[in-house]
Design a protein around this motif. Sequence first.
Motif, PDB file in Angstrom:
ATOM      1  N   LEU A 105       0.843  -1.208   0.000  1.00  0.00           N
ATOM      2  CA  LEU A 105       0.000   0.000   0.000  1.00  0.00           C
ATOM      3  C   LEU A 105       0.875   1.253   0.000  1.00  0.00           C
ATOM      4  CD1 LEU A 105      -3.388  -0.048   0.899  1.00  0.00           C
ATOM      5  CD2 LEU A 105      -2.141  -2.133   0.544  1.00  0.00           C
ATOM      6  N   ILE A 106       1.975   1.211   0.755  1.00  0.00           N
ATOM      7  CA  ILE A 106       2.851   2.391   0.848  1.00  0.00           C
ATOM      8  C   ILE A 106       3.472   2.714  -0.507  1.00  0.00           C
ATOM      9  CG2 ILE A 106       5.043   3.242   1.819  1.00  0.00           C
ATOM     10  CD1 ILE A 106       4.322   1.718   4.398  1.00  0.00           C
ATOM     11  N   ILE A 107       4.047   1.705  -1.169  1.00  0.00           N
ATOM     12  CA  ILE A 107       4.779   2.008  -2.422  1.00  0.00           C
ATOM     13  C   ILE A 107       3.825   2.386  -3.555  1.00  0.00           C
ATOM     14  CG2 ILE A 107       6.890   0.715  -1.916  1.00  0.00           C
ATOM     15  CD1 ILE A 107       5.656  -1.483  -3.841  1.00  0.00           C
ATOM     16  N   ASN A 108       2.553   2.053  -3.400  1.00  0.00           N
ATOM     17  CA  ASN A 108       1.574   2.500  -4.400  1.00  0.00           C
ATOM     18  C   ASN A 108       0.897   3.806  -3.985  1.00  0.00           C
ATOM     19  OD1 ASN A 108       1.477   0.522  -6.679  1.00  0.00           O
ATOM     20  ND2 ASN A 108       1.390  -0.875  -4.933  1.00  0.00           N
ATOM     21  N   GLU A 109       1.458   4.414  -2.966  1.00  0.00           N
ATOM     22  CA  GLU A 109       1.046   5.748  -2.510  1.00  0.00           C
ATOM     23  C   GLU A 109      -0.450   5.840  -2.229  1.00  0.00           C
ATOM     24  OE1 GLU A 109       2.783   8.395  -5.380  1.00  0.00           O
ATOM     25  OE2 GLU A 109       4.799   8.007  -4.615  1.00  0.00           O
ATOM     26  N   ILE A 110      -0.922   4.845  -1.487  1.00  0.00           N
ATOM     27  CA  ILE A 110      -2.321   4.841  -1.063  1.00  0.00           C
ATOM     28  C   ILE A 110      -2.377   5.434   0.346  1.00  0.00           C
ATOM     29  CG2 ILE A 110      -4.267   3.320  -0.484  1.00  0.00           C
ATOM     30  CD1 ILE A 110      -2.998   1.490  -2.804  1.00  0.00           C
ATOM     31  N   GLY A 111      -3.282   6.386   0.527  1.00  0.00           N
ATOM     32  CA  GLY A 111      -3.309   7.098   1.809  1.00  0.00           C
ATOM     33  C   GLY A 111      -4.710   7.543   2.192  1.00  0.00           C
ATOM     34  N   GLU A 112      -4.755   8.549   3.050  1.00  0.00           N
ATOM     35  CA  GLU A 112      -6.051   8.913   3.668  1.00  0.00           C
ATOM     36  C   GLU A 112      -7.078   9.456   2.677  1.00  0.00           C
ATOM     37  OE1 GLU A 112      -5.554  11.920   6.670  1.00  0.00           O
ATOM     38  OE2 GLU A 112      -3.991  12.912   5.516  1.00  0.00           O
ATOM     39  N   ASP A 113      -6.633   9.914   1.521  1.00  0.00           N
ATOM     40  CA  ASP A 113      -7.599  10.427   0.540  1.00  0.00           C
ATOM     41  C   ASP A 113      -8.246   9.307  -0.278  1.00  0.00           C
ATOM     42  OD1 ASP A 113      -6.979  12.938   1.332  1.00  0.00           O
ATOM     43  OD2 ASP A 113      -5.433  13.224  -0.204  1.00  0.00           O
ATOM     44  N   LYS A 170      -6.097   0.127   6.630  1.00  0.00           N
ATOM     45  CA  LYS A 170      -6.181   1.041   7.787  1.00  0.00           C
ATOM     46  C   LYS A 170      -4.815   1.594   8.171  1.00  0.00           C
ATOM     47  CE  LYS A 170     -10.348   1.210   9.963  1.00  0.00           C
ATOM     48  NZ  LYS A 170     -11.132   2.383  10.042  1.00  0.00           N
ATOM     49  N   TYR A 171      -3.775   0.759   8.026  1.00  0.00           N
ATOM     50  CA  TYR A 171      -2.431   1.224   8.421  1.00  0.00           C
ATOM     51  C   TYR A 171      -2.057   2.512   7.687  1.00  0.00           C
ATOM     52  CZ  TYR A 171      -1.465  -3.585  10.152  1.00  0.00           C
ATOM     53  OH  TYR A 171      -1.490  -4.790  10.788  1.00  0.00           O
TER      54      TYR A 171
END
Length: 388
Positions: free
Chosen positions: A65-73, A91-92
């Motif tokens: 999820l991090i390297i695909n730049e998935i976040g709160e938006d 959720k992380y």
Amino acid sequence: MFEISLSEPNLRGNEIKYVTQAIESQWVSITGPFVGQFQNVVEDYVKADNAIPMQNATSALHMALIINEIGEDHEVIAPTLTFIASVNCIKYVNATPIFMDCDRYGSMDAKKLRHFCQTQCTLTDKGLINNKTGKHIKAVVVTHVFGNMADMESIVDIAKEFKLVLIEDSAQALGTYYTDGKLKGQYAGTFGDCGVYSYNSNKIITCGSGGTLVVKDKDKADKVMYLSAQAKDDGLRYKHNNVGYNYMMNNIQAAVGIAQMEQLESFIKTKENNYNLYKELLKDVKGITLLPFSDNCRPNYWFFSILVDEEQYGMSREELMNKLSERKIQTRPVWGLVHKQKPYENCQTFEITQAEKYADTLLNIPCGSTLTEEQVKKVVDTIKELAK
Ligand SMILES: Cc1ncc(COP(=O)(O)O)c(C=O)c1O
């Protein structure tokens, strides 16, 4: 406590030999030589590049999820019938899951997924927008449940059409590949932008704890190596330009993993034989249906499931589980649906019906690669006896 357990680790190969080598060499950390070897062995086996050895599948999912730049938006479509780690990773990174139903094999229902994208969302230049929330749905996490192949023939196309990052949770499906169709020869975990395998103690192979993160894009793979080893920009002077993680596999885990990979195909063969024996012996038992594995593939036969029809069998799934337990046979109901778990109970869901049925009736029965034919016969005889 149980005479016949659900699934036990099978550590009867070269595990002690390789672990001894690791310890005698004093290489026990993430920089030891077995780590790179394990990566090569897994890459050769699943025919993929960048199969990075990780601390466990949970950390691999988080990194995906991090390297695909998935976040709160962002929102992420996820299965409700899965082990909760497939969803916790969303959720992380402070993104929000939207829950999808499963198909008859237990993995994500591709038809419903497409229907959701078509009818509940709008495809824009920016990506897929959820009509209900106005938020960007950036990714889909698909679990290959029990060693099945999720319907990747459809899901790969859906992800492309609706601009979704595709993350495969193949924690349970190392060794599953298509034997037919347009994806013939391709392994679960290698279709998406990222794929994950788990090597915890109940998986098809184990490192005690361990995982792999398969990354399609080389730059993103490099980012995983950097971020998962504490983001060292200068390893000598300890300079860090980013927040890193301690997520890499160590040499002792990898030593066990290499020994396990040597036996993987034989584990699958034993499980296939046991599955076929169950199929033969259970075929006339009223009210008990052995769940098939998905078509067009060679599954890894990780977990076997029966559906208990209370009316026909004369006992509910819970009662059967308890009675088998009294006879020292371990079984387990399928996971509680994730959209009903406390952290997720207010999340959006889409037409969940099949998963609800499985949640009430599905029971996993003994299936480990150490299980003998006599034990399979004993499990079935007991199920038959209890029906009387
Ligand atoms: C579908 C699924 N995803 C993720 C995980 C997490 O794996 P690990 O224990 O290696 O972190 C598991 C493990 O049980 C799993 O079954």
